[in-house]
Design an enzyme around this catalytic site. Structure first.
Site, PDB file in Angstrom:
ATOM      1  N   LYS A   1       0.866  -1.224   0.193  1.00  0.00           N
ATOM      2  CA  LYS A   1       0.026  -0.119   0.061  1.00  0.00           C
ATOM      3  C   LYS A   1       0.944   1.150   0.031  1.00  0.00           C
ATOM      4  CE  LYS A   1      -1.851   2.780   2.956  1.00  0.00           C
ATOM      5  NZ  LYS A   1      -2.027   4.013   2.024  1.00  0.00           N
TER       6      LYS A   1
ATOM      7  N   SER B   1       5.198   7.086  10.415  1.00  0.00           N
ATOM      8  CA  SER B   1       5.032   7.720  11.804  1.00  0.00           C
ATOM      9  C   SER B   1       5.100   6.536  12.962  1.00  0.00           C
ATOM     10  CB  SER B   1       4.087   8.673  11.834  1.00  0.00           C
ATOM     11  OG  SER B   1       2.921   7.936  11.749  1.00  0.00           O
TER      12      SER B   1
ATOM     13  N   GLU C   1       9.849   1.095  10.614  1.00  0.00           N
ATOM     14  CA  GLU C   1      10.766   1.659  10.411  1.00  0.00           C
ATOM     15  C   GLU C   1      10.099   3.314  10.632  1.00  0.00           C
ATOM     16  OE1 GLU C   1      12.597   4.553   9.692  1.00  0.00           O
ATOM     17  OE2 GLU C   1      13.051   4.219   7.464  1.00  0.00           O
TER      18      GLU C   1
ATOM     19  N   CYS D   1      13.406  10.378   7.239  1.00  0.00           N
ATOM     20  CA  CYS D   1      13.314   9.704   8.332  1.00  0.00           C
ATOM     21  C   CYS D   1      14.540   9.727   9.136  1.00  0.00           C
ATOM     22  CB  CYS D   1      13.034   8.181   8.061  1.00  0.00           C
ATOM     23  SG  CYS D   1      13.845   7.388   7.167  1.00  0.00           S
TER      24      CYS D   1
ATOM     25  N   GLU E   1       9.141  14.841  15.762  1.00  0.00           N
ATOM     26  CA  GLU E   1       9.733  14.882  14.268  1.00  0.00           C
ATOM     27  C   GLU E   1       8.889  15.871  13.322  1.00  0.00           C
ATOM     28  OE1 GLU E   1       8.996  11.321  12.091  1.00  0.00           O
ATOM     29  OE2 GLU E   1      10.986  11.218  11.281  1.00  0.00           O
TER      30      GLU E   1
ATOM     31  N   TRP F   1      19.773  -1.074   7.761  1.00  0.00           N
ATOM     32  CA  TRP F   1      18.866   0.238   8.100  1.00  0.00           C
ATOM     33  C   TRP F   1      17.875  -0.192   9.046  1.00  0.00           C
ATOM     34  CZ3 TRP F   1      20.021   5.163   7.088  1.00  0.00           C
ATOM     35  CH2 TRP F   1      19.001   6.102   7.365  1.00  0.00           C
TER      36      TRP F   1
HETATM   37  P1  NAP Z   1       1.754   7.869   8.432  1.00  0.00           P
HETATM   38  O1  NAP Z   1       0.789   8.271   8.815  1.00  0.00           O
HETATM   39  O2  NAP Z   1       2.500   6.962   9.457  1.00  0.00           O
HETATM   40  O3  NAP Z   1       1.520   6.999   6.914  1.00  0.00           O
HETATM   41  C1  NAP Z   1       2.718   6.150   6.534  1.00  0.00           C
HETATM   42  C2  NAP Z   1       1.676   5.177   5.713  1.00  0.00           C
HETATM   43  O4  NAP Z   1       0.841   4.390   6.798  1.00  0.00           O
HETATM   44  C3  NAP Z   1       0.996   5.663   4.889  1.00  0.00           C
HETATM   45  O5  NAP Z   1       0.715   4.511   3.699  1.00  0.00           O
HETATM   46  C4  NAP Z   1      -0.585   5.519   5.448  1.00  0.00           C
HETATM   47  O6  NAP Z   1      -1.501   5.648   4.652  1.00  0.00           O
HETATM   48  C5  NAP Z   1      -0.233   4.532   6.373  1.00  0.00           C
HETATM   49  N1  NAP Z   1      -1.383   4.416   7.512  1.00  0.00           N
HETATM   50  C6  NAP Z   1      -1.820   5.575   8.091  1.00  0.00           C
HETATM   51  N2  NAP Z   1      -2.586   5.149   9.017  1.00  0.00           N
HETATM   52  C7  NAP Z   1      -2.722   3.732   9.069  1.00  0.00           C
HETATM   53  C8  NAP Z   1      -3.311   2.778   9.613  1.00  0.00           C
HETATM   54  N3  NAP Z   1      -4.252   3.149  11.092  1.00  0.00           N
HETATM   55  N4  NAP Z   1      -3.145   1.418   9.505  1.00  0.00           N
HETATM   56  C9  NAP Z   1      -2.334   1.259   8.417  1.00  0.00           C
HETATM   57  N5  NAP Z   1      -1.776   2.007   7.895  1.00  0.00           N
HETATM   58  C10 NAP Z   1      -1.834   3.306   7.915  1.00  0.00           C
HETATM   59  O7  NAP Z   1       2.654   9.017   7.886  1.00  0.00           O
HETATM   60  P2  NAP Z   1       2.186  10.299   7.062  1.00  0.00           P
HETATM   61  O8  NAP Z   1       0.630  10.671   7.369  1.00  0.00           O
HETATM   62  O9  NAP Z   1       2.866   9.930   5.758  1.00  0.00           O
HETATM   63  O10 NAP Z   1       3.169  11.433   7.727  1.00  0.00           O
HETATM   64  C11 NAP Z   1       2.959  11.766   9.095  1.00  0.00           C
HETATM   65  C12 NAP Z   1       4.394  11.973   9.841  1.00  0.00           C
HETATM   66  O11 NAP Z   1       4.770  10.394   9.647  1.00  0.00           O
HETATM   67  C13 NAP Z   1       5.254  12.576   9.125  1.00  0.00           C
HETATM   68  O12 NAP Z   1       5.300  14.099   9.479  1.00  0.00           O
HETATM   69  C14 NAP Z   1       6.791  12.104   9.860  1.00  0.00           C
HETATM   70  O13 NAP Z   1       7.083  12.437  11.025  1.00  0.00           O
HETATM   71  C15 NAP Z   1       6.355  10.609   9.903  1.00  0.00           C
HETATM   72  N6  NAP Z   1       6.946   9.935   8.481  1.00  0.00           N
HETATM   73  C16 NAP Z   1       8.008   9.174   8.792  1.00  0.00           C
HETATM   74  C17 NAP Z   1       8.563   8.486   7.755  1.00  0.00           C
HETATM   75  C18 NAP Z   1       9.814   7.699   7.726  1.00  0.00           C
HETATM   76  O14 NAP Z   1      10.372   7.334   6.804  1.00  0.00           O
HETATM   77  N7  NAP Z   1      10.029   7.145   8.911  1.00  0.00           N
HETATM   78  C19 NAP Z   1       7.938   8.892   6.516  1.00  0.00           C
HETATM   79  C20 NAP Z   1       6.801   9.529   6.191  1.00  0.00           C
HETATM   80  C21 NAP Z   1       6.129  10.102   7.327  1.00  0.00           C
HETATM   81  P3  NAP Z   1      -2.112   7.126   3.972  1.00  0.00           P
HETATM   82  O15 NAP Z   1      -1.666   7.196   2.928  1.00  0.00           O
HETATM   83  O16 NAP Z   1      -3.742   7.225   4.304  1.00  0.00           O
HETATM   84  O17 NAP Z   1      -1.546   8.254   4.979  1.00  0.00           O
END
Ligand code: NAP
Ligand code: MG
Length: 493
Positions: free
Chosen positions: A182, A236, A257, A291, A389, A455
């Site tokens: 996904k 996140s 991660e 990240c 973050e 990683w």
């Molecule tokens: P996120 O909400 O953690 O989303 C990451 C992935 O998980 C997306 O595909 C997301 O779908 C999915 N997801 C969201 N809620 C879920 C749930 N309840 N069950 C299963 N999957 C779910 O991150 P984001 O919205 O993209 O960004 C928010 C924050 O996350 C950022 O500001 C940053 O701090 C952090 N982040 C970290 C990384 C990293 O590499 N570690 C990368 C991106 C973001 P959707 O497409 O619907 O959101």
């Protein structure tokens, strides 16, 4: 393309069991170019019924499809062919990635090259999965078989869309797993384009399925589904915790991660020019949407003022611009949501610390989710901008007294993904390396990441490792086989 094209804005479907399929609800969601705020695609939104269909396809492909008997050599060959497709189409893929994420085109080109390298690496590794013989004392032969873990649910973020897909798909396929991927709702396009080549390179139907849609719906359905054996997630910490809780019901294997608040530490004796460059590169590459961003810049007090000044001067030269322009060094943030989130941290930062540069929206752009590269200084490590973050081009510069103070501040965070230390003193460098609680520590650099090396995070940056043999390991089970060589009956009863 077979994903379905209409004039102007293209519509993409889900890729399930080797076919492009509409979502059961018929609903679409828009995908944007964050530099123009325009819709560039419409994508079929998947719900629980679509996920169920994908899991059934992946399950069947794993349990009884031709994939189950595809040799490691042939799996490796398929991965090499995927790499070749990526290389042949790298310009087109980089352009789509660039338009969809807002990252500078030159960075997108590096990402796509890394995607191909990742498939090549795991293509080679597919035939190097070895079991072992165990020295049990019985008159017997005990050995291990390494077997694929099964159906893998793979949920990825928007910052490196196709690269994160590669980090998940390549080791899973090398191991012999089947996948339901996904992509992030903001950035599904390159993964969907990639799927156009799956059949051509010989991936049987159901081996890789791509499901689009919201995390709370499609992502959550993958995590909850009893037909999925393992979840690999990047994103996140908040969502990571939800995933662990949900996966507990079916006791899935989970790897996470989750990003961090990584310290980038500068001692007085470090090379000056390299340090200033490294501090900026560490936090501003990919608009800071990384990240492992070095978002806490720890500087020894003796050089602190001069360091902030030099960073500020050099940051003025960072060229913000349209992502497709080759001189651009920083594009817009990925989405309105992320722009609002980062902007709220900019306001918070102005209350918690001093602003050296930036702090708002650059004046020259009428449209697009641009924010200025921002350096806060005199930041206390207890401030929210030093603890949370932000995932944008926002640096917190923090002074320290000496080595012990630097280590204390660096480790004073719930996260532990990455860290870097800059010094010419080899004794000090390795003392600090050993003391830091992080999954990677760079010395006199920050950010280079190679598929050959592991990683992943310590502490709340997650668990499990991606890349290298470690990444493959997460998709393997270990079966012990015990072969009795003694023909006499047990004689117990
Ligand atoms: P996120 O909400 O953690 O989303 C990451 C992935 O998980 C997306 O595909 C997301 O779908 C999915 N997801 C969201 N809620 C879920 C749930 N309840 N069950 C299963 N999957 C779910 O991150 P984001 O919205 O993209 O960004 C928010 C924050 O996350 C950022 O500001 C940053 O701090 C952090 N982040 C970290 C990384 C990293 O590499 N570690 C990368 C991106 C973001 P959707 O497409 O619907 O959101
Ligand atoms: Mg989200």
């Amino acid at each position: 393309m077979s994903s379905g094209a209409t004039a102007g804005v293209r519509t993409y479907k889900n890729y399930v069991n080797g076919e492009w399929v509409d979502g059961a609800s018929g609903e679409l969601f828009p995908v944007y170019d964050p530099s123009t705020e325009e819709v560039i695609a419409q994508v079929a939104a998947a719900g629980a019924a679509d996920v169920d269909r994908a899991v059934k396809a992946a399950r069947a492909a794993f349990d009884s499809g031709p994939w189950a008997t595809t040799s490691a050599q042939d799996r490796g060959r398929i991965l090499f062919k995927l790499a070749e497709k990526i290389r042949q189409n790298s310009a087109q893929l980089a352009e789509i990635e660039c338009r969809n994420t807002g990252k500078p085109i030159v960075e997108a080109e590096y990402d796509i090259a890394d995607v191909a390298t990742c498939f090549e690496y795991y293509g080679g590794l597919a035939t190097k999965v070895l079991g072992c013989v165990n020295p049990v004392p019985a008159n017997a032969l005990s050995f291990t078989l390494r077997e694929p873990v099964g159906v893998a649910g793979q949920i990825i973020p928007w910052n490196y869309p196709l690269l994160m897909a590669a980090w998940k798909l390549a080791p899973a396929l090398a191991a012999g797993c089947t996948c339901i991927l996904k992509p992030a709702e903001q950035t599904p396009l390159t993964a969907l384009e990639f799927a156009n080549w799956f059949a051509e390179v010989g991936l049987p139907p159901g081996v890789v399925n791509i499901i689009n849609g919201l995390g709370e719906i499609a992502g959550a359905a993958i995590v909850a589904h009893p037909g999925v054996d393992k979840i690999a997630f990047t994103g996140s910490a908040v969502v990571g915790k939800l995933i662990v809780k949900s996966a507990a019901d079916t006791l899935k294997r989970v790897t996470l991660e989750l990003g961090g608040k990584s310290p980038n530490i500068f001692f007085t004796d470090a090379d000056w020019e390299a340090s200033i460059d490294g501090a900026l590169f560490g936090v501003f590459i990919n608009q800071g949407e990384v990240c492992s961003a070095g978002s806490r810049i720890l500087v020894e007090k003796k050089i602190y003022s001069k360091f902030v000044e030099a960073m500020t001067e050099k940051a003025k030269r960072i060229k913000l611009g349209a992502p497709l322009e080759r001189e651009t060094k920083m594009g817009p943030l990925v989405s309105k949501e992320q722009y609002d989130r980062v902007s709220s941290y900019l306001e918070l930062g102005k209350k918690e610390a001093k602003v050296a540069i930036g702090g708002g929206r650059p004046k020259q752009f009428g449209k697009g989710y641009y924010v200025e590269p921002t350096i806060f200084y005199d930041v206390d490590n207890s401030a929210r901008i030093a603890r949370e973050e932000i995932f944008g081009p926002v640096a917190s510069v923090i002074p320290f007294d000496d080595e012990a103070d630097a280590i204390r501040i660096a480790n004073d965070t719930p996260y532990g993904l990455a860290a870097a230390v800059w010094t010419r003193d080899i004794y000090k460098a390795f003392r600090v390396v050993k003391a830091l609680r992080a999954g990677i520590v760079w010395v006199n650099h920050m950010q280079p990441t190679y598929v050959e090396a592991p990683w992943g995070g310590y502490k709340q940056s997650g668990f499990g490792r991606e890349l290298g043999p470690w990444g493959l390991e997460e998709y393997l089970e270990t079966k012990q086989v015990f072969v009795n060589l003694d023909e006499t009956p047990i004689g117990w009863y």
